[in-house]
Design a protein around this motif. Structure first.
Motif, PDB file in Angstrom:
ATOM      1  N   LYS A  64       0.829  -1.212   0.000  1.00 25.35           N
ATOM      2  CA  LYS A  64       0.000   0.000   0.000  1.00 25.35           C
ATOM      3  C   LYS A  64       0.861   1.258   0.000  1.00 25.35           C
ATOM      4  CE  LYS A  64      -2.492  -0.599   3.689  1.00 25.35           C
ATOM      5  NZ  LYS A  64      -3.512  -0.579   4.748  1.00 25.35           N
ATOM      6  N   TYR A  65       2.039   1.184   0.585  1.00 23.52           N
ATOM      7  CA  TYR A  65       2.895   2.353   0.758  1.00 23.52           C
ATOM      8  C   TYR A  65       4.106   2.373  -0.164  1.00 23.52           C
ATOM      9  CZ  TYR A  65       0.122   2.281   4.984  1.00 23.52           C
ATOM     10  OH  TYR A  65      -0.941   2.239   5.860  1.00 23.52           O
ATOM     11  N   PHE A  66       4.371   1.269  -0.854  1.00 29.07           N
ATOM     12  CA  PHE A  66       5.559   1.161  -1.704  1.00 29.07           C
ATOM     13  C   PHE A  66       5.476   2.113  -2.888  1.00 29.07           C
ATOM     14  CE2 PHE A  66       7.749  -0.832  -5.322  1.00 29.07           C
ATOM     15  CZ  PHE A  66       9.024  -0.881  -4.813  1.00 29.07           C
ATOM     16  N   VAL A  67       6.602   2.824  -3.151  1.00 32.69           N
ATOM     17  CA  VAL A  67       6.658   3.748  -4.280  1.00 32.69           C
ATOM     18  C   VAL A  67       7.585   3.202  -5.365  1.00 32.69           C
ATOM     19  CG1 VAL A  67       7.282   6.086  -5.015  1.00 32.69           C
ATOM     20  CG2 VAL A  67       6.221   5.731  -2.796  1.00 32.69           C
ATOM     21  N   GLU A  68       8.828   2.959  -4.994  1.00 28.61           N
ATOM     22  CA  GLU A  68       9.788   2.435  -5.966  1.00 28.61           C
ATOM     23  C   GLU A  68      10.997   1.855  -5.247  1.00 28.61           C
ATOM     24  OE1 GLU A  68      12.814   5.453  -7.794  1.00 28.61           O
ATOM     25  OE2 GLU A  68      10.848   6.429  -7.829  1.00 28.61           O
ATOM     26  N   GLU A  69      11.805   1.134  -6.011  1.00 28.49           N
ATOM     27  CA  GLU A  69      13.042   0.596  -5.478  1.00 28.49           C
ATOM     28  C   GLU A  69      14.195   1.366  -6.110  1.00 28.49           C
ATOM     29  OE1 GLU A  69      15.237  -3.686  -4.915  1.00 28.49           O
ATOM     30  OE2 GLU A  69      13.058  -3.582  -5.059  1.00 28.49           O
ATOM     31  N   TYR A  70      15.150   1.789  -5.285  1.00 28.74           N
ATOM     32  CA  TYR A  70      16.292   2.562  -5.758  1.00 28.74           C
ATOM     33  C   TYR A  70      17.566   1.944  -5.203  1.00 28.74           C
ATOM     34  CZ  TYR A  70      19.368   6.578  -6.489  1.00 28.74           C
ATOM     35  OH  TYR A  70      20.403   7.407  -6.869  1.00 28.74           O
ATOM     36  N   LYS A  71      18.403   1.447  -6.078  1.00 26.18           N
ATOM     37  CA  LYS A  71      19.671   0.819  -5.701  1.00 26.18           C
ATOM     38  C   LYS A  71      19.499  -0.227  -4.605  1.00 26.18           C
ATOM     39  CE  LYS A  71      22.550   4.644  -7.175  1.00 26.18           C
ATOM     40  NZ  LYS A  71      23.593   5.599  -6.826  1.00 26.18           N
ATOM     41  N   GLY A  72      18.480  -1.055  -4.767  1.00 25.25           N
ATOM     42  CA  GLY A  72      18.238  -2.145  -3.820  1.00 25.25           C
ATOM     43  C   GLY A  72      17.483  -1.746  -2.567  1.00 25.25           C
ATOM     44  N   ASN A  73      17.105  -0.481  -2.418  1.00 28.44           N
ATOM     45  CA  ASN A  73      16.355  -0.001  -1.249  1.00 28.44           C
ATOM     46  C   ASN A  73      14.925   0.305  -1.656  1.00 28.44           C
ATOM     47  OD1 ASN A  73      18.536   0.396   0.853  1.00 28.44           O
ATOM     48  ND2 ASN A  73      19.353   1.589  -0.844  1.00 28.44           N
ATOM     49  N   LYS A  74      13.979  -0.202  -0.892  1.00 28.92           N
ATOM     50  CA  LYS A  74      12.575   0.095  -1.150  1.00 28.92           C
ATOM     51  C   LYS A  74      12.237   1.444  -0.534  1.00 28.92           C
ATOM     52  CE  LYS A  74      10.994  -4.617  -1.536  1.00 28.92           C
ATOM     53  NZ  LYS A  74      10.072  -5.636  -1.087  1.00 28.92           N
ATOM     54  N   ILE A  75      11.499   2.266  -1.266  1.00 28.30           N
ATOM     55  CA  ILE A  75      11.083   3.587  -0.799  1.00 28.30           C
ATOM     56  C   ILE A  75       9.572   3.574  -0.645  1.00 28.30           C
ATOM     57  CG2 ILE A  75      11.018   6.039  -1.341  1.00 28.30           C
ATOM     58  CD1 ILE A  75      13.614   5.607  -2.954  1.00 28.30           C
ATOM     59  N   TYR A  76       9.099   4.105   0.483  1.00 26.39           N
ATOM     60  CA  TYR A  76       7.675   4.110   0.805  1.00 26.39           C
ATOM     61  C   TYR A  76       7.184   5.544   0.975  1.00 26.39           C
ATOM     62  CZ  TYR A  76       8.598  -0.776   1.874  1.00 26.39           C
ATOM     63  OH  TYR A  76       8.964  -2.095   1.791  1.00 26.39           O
ATOM     64  N   CYS A  77       5.897   5.756   0.732  1.00 26.45           N
ATOM     65  CA  CYS A  77       5.261   7.051   0.945  1.00 26.45           C
ATOM     66  C   CYS A  77       4.078   6.852   1.897  1.00 26.45           C
ATOM     67  CB  CYS A  77       4.771   7.638  -0.363  1.00 26.45           C
ATOM     68  SG  CYS A  77       4.034   9.277  -0.180  1.00 26.45           S
ATOM     69  N   VAL A  78       4.119   7.586   3.017  1.00 29.44           N
ATOM     70  CA  VAL A  78       3.064   7.512   4.019  1.00 29.44           C
ATOM     71  C   VAL A  78       2.686   8.934   4.400  1.00 29.44           C
ATOM     72  CG1 VAL A  78       2.448   6.664   6.304  1.00 29.44           C
ATOM     73  CG2 VAL A  78       4.042   5.362   4.900  1.00 29.44           C
ATOM     74  N   TYR A  79       1.407   9.265   4.337  1.00 27.53           N
ATOM     75  CA  TYR A  79       0.916  10.601   4.693  1.00 27.53           C
ATOM     76  C   TYR A  79       1.620  11.702   3.897  1.00 27.53           C
ATOM     77  CZ  TYR A  79      -0.835   8.093   8.805  1.00 27.53           C
ATOM     78  OH  TYR A  79      -1.439   7.190   9.650  1.00 27.53           O
ATOM     79  N   GLY A  80       2.050  11.417   2.666  1.00 27.12           N
ATOM     80  CA  GLY A  80       2.670  12.418   1.810  1.00 27.12           C
ATOM     81  C   GLY A  80       4.148  12.660   2.069  1.00 27.12           C
ATOM     82  N   VAL A  81       4.760  11.905   2.959  1.00 26.80           N
ATOM     83  CA  VAL A  81       6.203  11.992   3.186  1.00 26.80           C
ATOM     84  C   VAL A  81       6.831  10.644   2.852  1.00 26.80           C
ATOM     85  CG1 VAL A  81       6.084  13.841   4.891  1.00 26.80           C
ATOM     86  CG2 VAL A  81       5.956  11.474   5.644  1.00 26.80           C
ATOM     87  N   TYR A  82       8.124  10.652   2.620  1.00 18.08           N
ATOM     88  CA  TYR A  82       8.799   9.460   2.121  1.00 18.08           C
ATOM     89  C   TYR A  82       9.703   8.842   3.187  1.00 18.08           C
ATOM     90  CZ  TYR A  82       7.021  11.049  -2.298  1.00 18.08           C
ATOM     91  OH  TYR A  82       6.173  11.430  -3.295  1.00 18.08           O
ATOM     92  N   LEU A  83       9.770   7.503   3.152  1.00 18.12           N
ATOM     93  CA  LEU A  83      10.569   6.733   4.107  1.00 18.12           C
ATOM     94  C   LEU A  83      11.448   5.750   3.353  1.00 18.12           C
ATOM     95  CD1 LEU A  83       7.541   5.694   6.302  1.00 18.12           C
ATOM     96  CD2 LEU A  83       9.226   7.374   6.955  1.00 18.12           C
ATOM     97  N   PRO A  84      12.724   5.578   3.770  1.00 20.34           N
ATOM     98  CA  PRO A  84      13.565   4.580   3.120  1.00 20.34           C
ATOM     99  C   PRO A  84      13.195   3.153   3.547  1.00 20.34           C
ATOM    100  CG  PRO A  84      14.802   5.749   4.805  1.00 20.34           C
ATOM    101  CD  PRO A  84      13.462   6.399   4.730  1.00 20.34           C
ATOM    102  N   TYR A  85      12.493   3.001   4.658  1.00 17.52           N
ATOM    103  CA  TYR A  85      11.921   1.726   5.091  1.00 17.52           C
ATOM    104  C   TYR A  85      10.817   2.049   6.087  1.00 17.52           C
ATOM    105  CZ  TYR A  85      15.387   2.498   8.789  1.00 17.52           C
ATOM    106  OH  TYR A  85      16.143   3.053   9.778  1.00 17.52           O
ATOM    107  N   LEU A  86       9.838   1.169   6.243  1.00 15.30           N
ATOM    108  CA  LEU A  86       8.632   1.493   7.016  1.00 15.30           C
ATOM    109  C   LEU A  86       8.880   1.790   8.485  1.00 15.30           C
ATOM    110  CD1 LEU A  86       5.889  -0.847   5.531  1.00 15.30           C
ATOM    111  CD2 LEU A  86       6.151   1.601   5.258  1.00 15.30           C
ATOM    112  N   GLU A  87       9.895   1.175   9.081  1.00 15.23           N
ATOM    113  CA  GLU A  87      10.156   1.398  10.506  1.00 15.23           C
ATOM    114  C   GLU A  87      10.977   2.660  10.756  1.00 15.23           C
ATOM    115  OE1 GLU A  87      11.251  -1.426   8.890  1.00 15.23           O
ATOM    116  OE2 GLU A  87       9.539  -2.687   9.370  1.00 15.23           O
ATOM    117  N   CYS A  88      11.396   3.332   9.707  1.00 14.91           N
ATOM    118  CA  CYS A  88      12.302   4.471   9.809  1.00 14.91           C
ATOM    119  C   CYS A  88      11.672   5.641  10.568  1.00 14.91           C
ATOM    120  CB  CYS A  88      12.705   4.938   8.413  1.00 14.91           C
ATOM    121  SG  CYS A  88      13.915   6.249   8.409  1.00 14.91           S
ATOM    122  N   GLY A  89      12.469   6.279  11.414  1.00 13.19           N
ATOM    123  CA  GLY A  89      12.020   7.455  12.156  1.00 13.19           C
ATOM    124  C   GLY A  89      12.280   8.742  11.405  1.00 13.19           C
ATOM    125  N   ASP A  90      13.102   8.683  10.345  1.00 13.28           N
ATOM    126  CA  ASP A  90      13.402   9.869   9.527  1.00 13.28           C
ATOM    127  C   ASP A  90      12.420   9.945   8.373  1.00 13.28           C
ATOM    128  OD1 ASP A  90      15.609  10.405  11.119  1.00 13.28           O
ATOM    129  OD2 ASP A  90      16.964   9.261   9.835  1.00 13.28           O
TER     130      ASP A  90
END
Length: 109
Positions: A64-90
């Protein structure tokens, strides 16, 4: 203990420590009531490592939150902001900011 999968709603009569330790876990987003150490309730918008009934439910939630994969890292979008992984605090304002962070982290290696 009675338990219901937060993704598909499937109910389990007996869901104890063994089942909890063996089931897949994911990060859930939304508004949740969480009990504090003081016994009071607070509203949080993210629950980390929450159990789900199957790998399929875990994948469905994360897709539901996956946007794209970049250099082996999955990028997610939640509430209009982006996360390098779902548990990330940044949280990042743009996908370019995450890509820059990934590129800089690889340079340090």
């Amino acid at each position: 203990m009675r338990w219901k999968c937060p993704v598909c709603g499937k109910e389990f009569e007996n869901f104890g420590f063994k089942e909890f330790s063996q089931c897949p876990k994911t990060t859930l987003f939304g508004n949740f009531k969480k009990k504090t150490v003081d016994g009071e309730f607070q509203i949080v918008n993210r629950l980390i490592n929450k159990p789900v009934c199957s790998e399929e439910c875990k994948k469905r939630n994360e897709d539901k939150y996956f946007v794209e994969e970049y250099k082996g890292n999955k990028i997610y979008c939640v509430y209009g902001v982006y996360l390098p992984y779902l548990e990330c605090g940044d949280w990042y304002n743009s996908i370019e900011d995450i890509k820059e962070k990934i590129d800089n982290a690889r340079m340090k290696e």
